[in-house]
Design a protein around this motif. Structure first.
Motif, PDB file in Angstrom:
ATOM      1  N   HIS A 104       0.832  -1.206   0.000  1.00  0.00           N
ATOM      2  CA  HIS A 104       0.000   0.000   0.000  1.00  0.00           C
ATOM      3  C   HIS A 104       0.868   1.259   0.000  1.00  0.00           C
ATOM      4  CE1 HIS A 104      -3.496  -2.465   0.646  1.00  0.00           C
ATOM      5  NE2 HIS A 104      -2.904  -3.037   1.672  1.00  0.00           N
ATOM      6  N   ARG A 105       0.359   2.336  -0.583  1.00  0.00           N
ATOM      7  CA  ARG A 105       1.126   3.572  -0.751  1.00  0.00           C
ATOM      8  C   ARG A 105       1.504   4.234   0.561  1.00  0.00           C
ATOM      9  NH1 ARG A 105      -4.148   5.188  -1.799  1.00  0.00           N
ATOM     10  NH2 ARG A 105      -4.815   6.960  -0.554  1.00  0.00           N
ATOM     11  N   HIS A 106       0.635   4.183   1.555  1.00  0.00           N
ATOM     12  CA  HIS A 106       0.911   4.887   2.802  1.00  0.00           C
ATOM     13  C   HIS A 106       2.226   4.404   3.424  1.00  0.00           C
ATOM     14  CE1 HIS A 106       0.372   7.150   6.407  1.00  0.00           C
ATOM     15  NE2 HIS A 106       0.139   6.100   7.159  1.00  0.00           N
TER      16      HIS A 106
END
Length: 155
Positions: A104-106
């Motif tokens: 995931h990007r976070h």
């Protein structure tokens, strides 16, 4: 597939596309975040003509591997690449590359920011700028010195 950590301290230029393709090897990763630092033309109100970066061989690499290990322990990330150049550079030259892959990007964004914040304050690099006023060794900025505080006790 196992997570990959690539650390390199070198005078040689790096190829962002090549490094991206290596970092993108985890097919379950939906995010690849990278940061490229370049020599800028102004610093602290002075026009910069040239930048020289020196380091403490061996220790620098240990610190960078340690930062990658810390980032991996704190965030759900997979591949981490940190390349930092040393030597003398002209304006616009790329000097540092951090790439982080994650599902995931976070996590990828957080790990990249974490690595850069701590790299600036913990890795044994020394910067010498040549300006119109002459050459000067740079001390860490207040922002670089205080940036790691935001990561204390933050998971």
């Amino acid at each position: 597939m196992h997570a990959l950590t690539r650390i390199q301290v070198t005078p040689a230029p790096f190829c962002v596309d090549h490094e991206y393709r290596l970092a993108a090897s985890h097919h379950q990763d939906g995010a690849i975040v990278f940061f490229v630092g370049k020599v800028r033309d102004m610093n602290q109100g002075h026009a910069v003509n040239q930048l020289t970066l020196e380091h403490y061989p061996g220790m620098t690499e240990r610190v960078l591997y340690g930062l990658a290990d810390q980032a991996r322990a704190r965030f759900a990330v997979n591949n981490i690449t940190i390349i930092h150049r040393v030597g003398t550079f002209s304006l616009g030259e790329e000097i540092v590359l951090v790439i982080v892959s994650a599902i995931h990007r976070h996590a990828a964004f957080m790990a990249t920011e974490f690595i850069m914040d701590l790299l600036k304050s913990q890795a044994p690099f020394w910067k010498r700028e040549v300006t119109e006023e002459g050459a000067r060794w740079l001390s860490p900025t207040l922002q670089d010195s205080t940036a790691p505080e935001k990561w204390m006790n933050k998971e």
